[in-house]
Design an enzyme around this catalytic site. Structure first.
Site, PDB file in Angstrom:
ATOM      1  N   ASP A   1     -56.346 -55.095 -15.964  1.00  0.00           N
ATOM      2  CA  ASP A   1     -56.422 -54.975 -14.952  1.00  0.00           C
ATOM      3  C   ASP A   1     -55.263 -55.326 -14.172  1.00  0.00           C
ATOM      4  OD1 ASP A   1     -56.516 -57.897 -15.341  1.00  0.00           O
ATOM      5  OD2 ASP A   1     -58.813 -57.842 -15.746  1.00  0.00           O
TER       6      ASP A   1
ATOM      7  N   TYR B   1     -66.589 -62.865 -24.922  1.00  0.00           N
ATOM      8  CA  TYR B   1     -66.475 -62.608 -24.166  1.00  0.00           C
ATOM      9  C   TYR B   1     -67.109 -62.592 -23.016  1.00  0.00           C
ATOM     10  CZ  TYR B   1     -62.688 -64.293 -20.195  1.00  0.00           C
ATOM     11  OH  TYR B   1     -62.154 -64.386 -19.195  1.00  0.00           O
TER      12      TYR B   1
END
Length: 838
Positions: free
Chosen positions: A117, A322
């Site tokens: 990202d 996560y």
DNA sequence: GCAAGGTC
């Protein structure tokens, strides 16, 4: 040859090492959390030694040099526009910097495994800069992966690319803008208001925290300015105590509902439709962070902030994946069956996991969000209840696991039956539900699906019902819950999945808002701050500033704009605003002070759990009654429109008095009736019947246009003249004065061809100006058929002169304060006839 | 003493 691989966090480094070789060696580094894994690998036919390590997020942090530390010394405009900014490795990241330098010096290639990202791309550049310092000739590659799985990691290694500087620059732009705006506005606000109002906390400004506060304040203001409005509705109940709801739901006009009630009132209803259909309750989407925070808040009553803290702990202990992920669809490369198998021996849901494995498994629905970095949150290791550190940790683990198992289940299935009743021309319905297969609901205790019983009727059957006219009122908007706030922030792009809970936390730390249970409300400081922005015409608390910022970041990321251009443009815009704030600082102090004063008991009231918003006068600063009334009128019009739309027979029908669109109803006989929504005129069988009745009594003329009782010819002893008065006086004071020139008046057996009212024969005095001294007239208020202009003027003058002078002597004088009937004022104001009152 | 975004 040695190849250095750097991931954004320790877990990813470990996963990559696991994926590439089961025989990797683990070495300690200068940072206890960030290990170095070594393994042999064949990279594009080259035998290499892979060194895999990690950082922990960003290495660098933007900040002002220490010389700007003194707030009083520096004009916030300098801080915003000119002050230089340093971008250095944070002190707590210097061991990681040292790691990278040491490792890079010994490797000839660098593969950047940062999250895919914008932030990851920026961290990639931070890493490569550090590595190049110790090894300027190191060859740099960027790995792109959508999950840390065997397939994805190997594919990434086969398709290595170059890091994208545009993406990284967009982050640098965002960092600089956020810091400059945040620091300068915070300094300005704090210096201006803190001492003045003896506030303990700083008055911070941040492009995410303030719009977050804006949502909270916005809701509070909606609640405070809410005005309850009554509505009416029909309801029918059968012998089985089954209640059928009115198709129109409710209307804001009592008269019309009463009219419909009267027209429908009977003991029977016809079952006109019994519809059965299969329905499903959808299983949840795979769990992303935002959804996880909302669920924790709503279902477990654990705040988003706390939930993330607990999830991070579970992640670090290896129980869950996560927890910071935007993704709500599983990548095809992840083995879901294996994750379920891990839960097969669980004492609570082991049997369910078995069932999924053996037969009931269904691939999860795919959401539309994917951060290309992390899969949805799911369990990675079985945990039993006594392994959890506390109940909250267990609740969080349970939520994540049950949610995952639910995703891998089938939708719940049921059958819905809708019964529709017809009473006269009105429709009522009730929908029942029978659950056939619970499926995911067996494991997903956070969702409910209730069975609803309905009677077994056949279409065409006539059933006994009890019809009632019910009254209700609109209720104020509900207080803002944390889950709702998260949803609003997500929708408006305020914060990221990883930071939304922090902004909610910040507005509480700053004492802008307070949370009680799941409800979040502004404090008086929060309200005063946002109100001050609003009064002064600034939109600092609106979410679109962030949206503009996001758009500009995209332009930099796509290479359409230079980073410096975006920074310059944004800072220039904010400089104008900050200068205006500085110019208006006296006004800000005044406005802020006024709000604090007006709200001095507000926080206390909030703490008293005073949810009765109607009584919370302290916070009603901006109740604009007129606006509210307009809103209510709009609502009524909307409802009336709905009424009309449903029953219209497409005939143009405007009220002849007020020009409103009339409502048209069809009767069973096939005839239509029309009603003006403002009740100016009623032309229907009821009034027609009443008129016919009135003929039987020669004193009765027509129905009072206010209360629907008969108007009668009366004689005033005081004025010694005739007038028309309502028969229900003194309950209704409707009065129609006649000009002095009227000598005699009587009803005649003749109807006005326009409004169907009984007409009058009037004889005027000889000295009047009337051309025709003996004529037939319609006197129904507003009907213009036969009333002459000079009459209107004449009577108007008379009413004007009567008003207020001898009201006790003129009990028939019209006035507006009857109170028994709705819409009277608006009705009267529409009148063109003489007895108009104001 | 300021922001927001990563992360432990």
């Amino acid at each position: 040859m040695k190849v250095l691989n750097v991931a954004e966090k320790p877990s990813v480094a470990r996963s990559i090492a696991n994926v590439l070789s089961r025989d990797h060696r683990t070495e300690e580094t200068k940072s206890p959390f960030n290990k170095l894994f070594k393994l042999d690998y064949k990279l594009r036919d080259l035998d290499v030694e892979m060194w895999i390590t990690s950082v922990s997020g960003h290495l660098k942090n933007l900040k002002y040099p220490t010389k700007y530390q003194n707030w009083e010394k520096w004009d916030p405009i300098i801080i915003l526009k000119e002050a230089e900014i340093e971008n250095n490795i944070s002190t707590d990241k210097q061991n990681l910097e040292q790691n990278l330098k040491n490792f890079a010096a010994m490797c000839s290639r660098l593969i950047l495994w940062l999250d895919c990202d914008r932030e990851g791309e920026n961290i990639a550049f931070e890493v490569l800069e550090v590595c190049r310092e110790s090894n300027p000739s190191i060859q740099v590659y960027r790995a792109h992966f959508s999950a840390v799985t065997q397939v994805d990691v190997r594919r990434a290694l086969d398709t290595l690319k170059q890091p994208d500087e545009n993406l990284s620059n967009s982050v640098l732009a965002r960092q600089e803008i956020d810091l400059r705006i945040g620091a300068s506005f915070t300094r300005f606000q704090t210096l201006l208001l803190q001492k003045q109002f003896n506030l303990s906390s700083i008055i911070s400004y941040g492009p995410c925290q303030i719009p977050t506060l804006g949502f909270v304040v916005g809701r509070q203001k909606e609640i405070d300015s809410f005005i309850k409005e009554q509505f009416w509705f029909l309801q029918s109940e059968d012998d089985n105590k089954c209640i059928y709801n009115w198709e129109r739901e409710h209307l804001f006009d009592e008269f019309i509902v009463a009219l419909l009630f009267e027209r429908c009132y009977q003991d029977n209803a016809k079952v006109i439709n019994v519809q059965q259909k299969d329905v499903q309750k959808w299983k949840p989407y795979p769990l992303c962070t935002i959804e996880f925070e909302k669920l924790a808040s709503k279902k477990l009553k654990i705040s988003a902030h706390k939930a993330m803290e607990l999830a991070e702990k579970l992640y670090n202990k290896g129980y869950i994946s996560y927890p910071r992920t935007e993704t709500n669809k599983f990548p095809p490369t992840i083995n879901l069956q294996n994750i379920i198998r891990d839960q097969q021996n669980h004492p609570i849901w082991g049997d369910y996991a078995n069932k999924l494995i053996n037969s009931a498994f269904e691939y999860p629905k795919a959401g539309n969000k994917d951060d290309k970095a992390h899969p949805p949150i799911h369990p990675v290791k079985m945990m039993i209840e006594n392994e959890a550190q506390n109940k909250q940790e267990w609740d969080i683990y349970q939520l994540i696991t049950r949610h995952f198992l639910a995703c891998c289940s089938k939708n719940a299935k049921g059958s819905e039956t809708t019964i529709t009743l017809q009473i006269n021309d009105e429709f009522f319905s009730k929908t029942g539900l029978v659950i056939k297969e619970k499926n995911f609901l067996e494991i997903y205790i956070y969702d409910e699906w209730s069975q609803i019983q309905v009677p077994n009727y056949q279409c065409g059957e006539i059933i006994k019902i009890k019809l009632t006219l019910q009254k209700g009122s609109t209720s104020p908007p509900k207080p803002m819950t944390e889950a709702e706030l998260i949803g609003l922030m997500d929708k408006n792009g305020i914060g990221t999945d990883a930071t939304i809970h922090e902004h909610i936390n910040t507005i509480q730390e700053r004492e802008y808002a307070i949370k009680k249970g799941q409800i979040i409300k502004p404090t008086k400081i929060g309200l005063a701050l946002v109100e001050s922005y609003e009064i002064l015409g600034f939109t600092l608390h609106q979410p679109f500033l962030r949206a503009v910022m996001e758009q500009r970041m995209n332009e930099v990321a796509q290479g359409k704009m230079e980073k410096s251009q975006i920074v310059q443009t944004t800072i220039n815009e904010m400089t104008i605003i900050l200068k205006q704030l500085q110019e208006k600082q006296n006004l800000i102090i005044k406005t802020f002070g006024q709000y604090l004063e007006a709200l001095k008991n507000y926080d206390q009231d909030n703490n008293d759990d005073n949810d009765d918003n109607q009584n919370n006068n302290q916070s009603k600063l901006h109740t604009n009654q007129e606006d509210q009334i307009n809103q209510n009128q709009q609502k009524t019009i909307k409802n009336n429109k709905m009424l009309k739309d449903k029953k219209s027979d497409d005939l143009p029908s405007l009220c002849q008095f007020c020009n409103s669109q009339c409502l048209t109803f069809k009767q069973l006989t096939g005839n239509s009736i029309k009603i003006c929504p403002k009740l100016c005129q009623i032309q229907d069988d009821i009034s027609q019947n009443a008129l016919n009745q009135s003929k039987k009594n020669k004193d009765n003329c027509f129905l009072c246009n206010i209360c629907q009782n008969f108007m009668k010819i009366r004689y005033s002893k005081i004025k010694q003249t005739n007038f028309l008065g309502c028969s229900s006086y003194p309950k209704c004071n409707q009065t129609i004065f006649l000009p002095d020139s009227v000598k005699t008046i009587k009803t005649i057996d003749r109807q006005c061809n326009k409004c169907k009212s009984t007409m009058f024969s009037i004889q005027f005095s000889e000295n009047s100006n009337q051309v025709n001294q003996n004529s037939f007239f319609c006197l129904y208020p507003g009907c213009q058929q036969t009333i002459r202009a000079d009459w209107k003027q004449n009577c108007k003058d008379q009413n004007q002169s009567n008003r207020g002078q001898n009201s006790e002597k003129l009990p028939f004088q019209p006035h507006a304060q009857n109170g028994n009937f709705k819409n009277k004022d608006s009705f009267s104001n529409q009148q063109k006839f003489p007895q108009k009152k104001n």
